[in-house]
Write an enzyme that holds these catalytic residues in place. Structure first.
Site, mmCIF file in Angstrom:
data_model
loop_
_atom_site.group_PDB
_atom_site.id
_atom_site.type_symbol
_atom_site.label_atom_id
_atom_site.label_comp_id
_atom_site.label_asym_id
_atom_site.label_seq_id
_atom_site.Cartn_x
_atom_site.Cartn_y
_atom_site.Cartn_z
ATOM 1 N N VAL A 1 -0.016 0.465 10.046
ATOM 2 C CA VAL A 1 0.635 0.877 8.808
ATOM 3 C C VAL A 1 -0.163 0.347 7.622
ATOM 4 O O VAL A 1 -0.594 -0.803 7.599
ATOM 5 C CB VAL A 1 2.107 0.398 8.720
ATOM 6 C CG1 VAL A 1 2.958 1.111 9.746
ATOM 7 C CG2 VAL A 1 2.222 -1.103 8.876
ATOM 8 N N LYS A 2 -0.361 1.221 6.651
ATOM 9 C CA LYS A 2 -1.027 0.852 5.404
ATOM 10 C C LYS A 2 0.032 0.716 4.325
ATOM 11 O O LYS A 2 0.861 1.605 4.137
ATOM 12 C CB LYS A 2 -2.041 1.908 4.998
ATOM 13 C CG LYS A 2 -2.701 1.625 3.648
ATOM 14 C CD LYS A 2 -3.519 2.806 3.153
ATOM 15 C CE LYS A 2 -4.104 2.517 1.776
ATOM 16 N NZ LYS A 2 -4.806 3.692 1.196
#
Length: 356
Positions: free
Chosen positions: A237-238
């Protein structure tokens, strides 16, 4: 290496390098390490080819086999307009230079559009892992609107040799329900084809700005966005680095209640310290089972190097797994871009900088 990092942190050095997390303890999270893919994904439902591609990314570049990642993302030509993104350095209108920067900069992977990566795939796909961004905010409609729409197919990404696909969801926006369904379906198909998945878990809603405070970067709201992201099986996840907290409470009112909270989210699971705020983001990413990479943010000029190193220190000490930094690197001469990427990587290579 370590002394240079201390110097770049300046007056914040002691606060950031000596902080101890007393909110969510280090022993409760999954800390990145050389055995990451085996330790985290061995018992999951991820197909063998996904694990192989995850290993390809974690095993590439200067951070190879550390459990940490340094990714160069360049999709700003669509997201922010090509002219605005590349005017500072027109070299990067040519996709080949984007990939060259990622390789020279020692990155684990390069993330960009179907067009960019497809145009040079045969020459470079075997030299550095590709992350193909499958949706974008089309930024030409007048008046401007903000929505993420699909720009290609999973088959195209697979056939150009991509190790992973990336997508954005604007959580909190009117379009988010549709985006969640589209991206969840795309991620399921990507896994079937053997590609890993990376989700830009961004918030977007004008109601998230209250009394001149921007809660798009609050730990509680970004943490929940991460939790939604890993729910649809994002492997990575960014997220933007949190800058404040209490978004739920600021937005909610008796007339318009919003979300659900437990005061312990703020009193026991987080504090005002930036490392504790990142630790809360990590906790929401299944205690770090899904790697949290924070974004590098916009380029602001001379202070970019110090700001990038600061973000990397906060991410690493909070339990995150790396940085995904684009504009700070490509909006400058290639040599300087490589130096900035290497400075970020040095934080994760420094044994003196530990998880808090």
């Amino acid at each position: 290496m370590y002394q240079k990092i201390v110097t770049l942190l300046g007056a914040e050095a002691q606060s950031l390098l000596e902080h101890e997390c007393k909110t969510i303890r280090k022993d409760l999270i999954h800390v990145p390490g050389p055995d990451w893919v085996d330790r985290i994904w061995e018992h999951s439902d991820r197909p063998i080819r996904v694990m192989r591609n995850l290993q390809a990314m974690y095993g590439h570049g200067r951070l190879a086999d550390t459990g940490y990642m340094s990714i160069l993302p360049v999709d700003q030509g669509i997201e922010h307009s090509a002219g605005a993104s590349f005017a500072k350095n027109p070299l990067y209108f040519d996709p080949e230079n984007i990939v060259k920067l990622a390789i020279e900069g020692g990155c684990n992977a390069v993330a960009s559009t179907f067009g960019v990566l497809g145009s040079i795939a045969r020459k470079y796909a075997h030299h550095i892992p590709f992350i193909v961004k499958i949706n974008h905010n089309e930024f030409l409609t007048y008046p401007n609107k903000y929505d993420q729409i699909m720009f290609g197919t999973l088959k195209e990404a697979y056939e150009m040799g991509a190790s992973a696909v990336g997508a954005t969801i604007y959580f909190g926006s009117p379009e988010s329900s549709r985006q969640i369904i589209e991206v969840a379906q795309a991620f399921a198909m990507a896994h079937e084809l053997g590609m890993a998945t990376v989700l830009w878990c961004y918030l977007r809603n004008p109601g998230f700005k209250v009394n001149n405070v921007d809660y798009h970067v609050s730990a509680d709201l970004t943490g929940q966005a991460n939790h939604l992201g890993v729910t649809i099986e994002a492997d990575i996840v960014k997220q933007k680095l949190p800058e404040n907290n209490g978004g739920y409470k600021a937005i909610s009112s008796k007339e318009n209640p919003y979300g659900k909270i437990d005061e312990r989210m703020y009193t026991e699971l987080a504090s005002d310290h930036p490392i504790d705020l990142v630790r809360y983001q990590v906790a929401n990413s299944y205690m770090g089972r899904a790697s949290l990479i924070n974004s590098g943010g916009a380029s602001s000029g001379e202070g970019d190097l110090a700001q990038a190193v600061r973000t990397a220190v906060i991410n690493k000490r909070g339990g995150g797994a790396g940085l995904i930094s684009g504009r700070k690197a490509f909006q400058r001469p290639m040599k300087e871009g490589v130096e900035l990427l290497n400075a970020i990587q040095d934080v994760y290579l420094s044994k003196e900088i530990t998880v808090a």
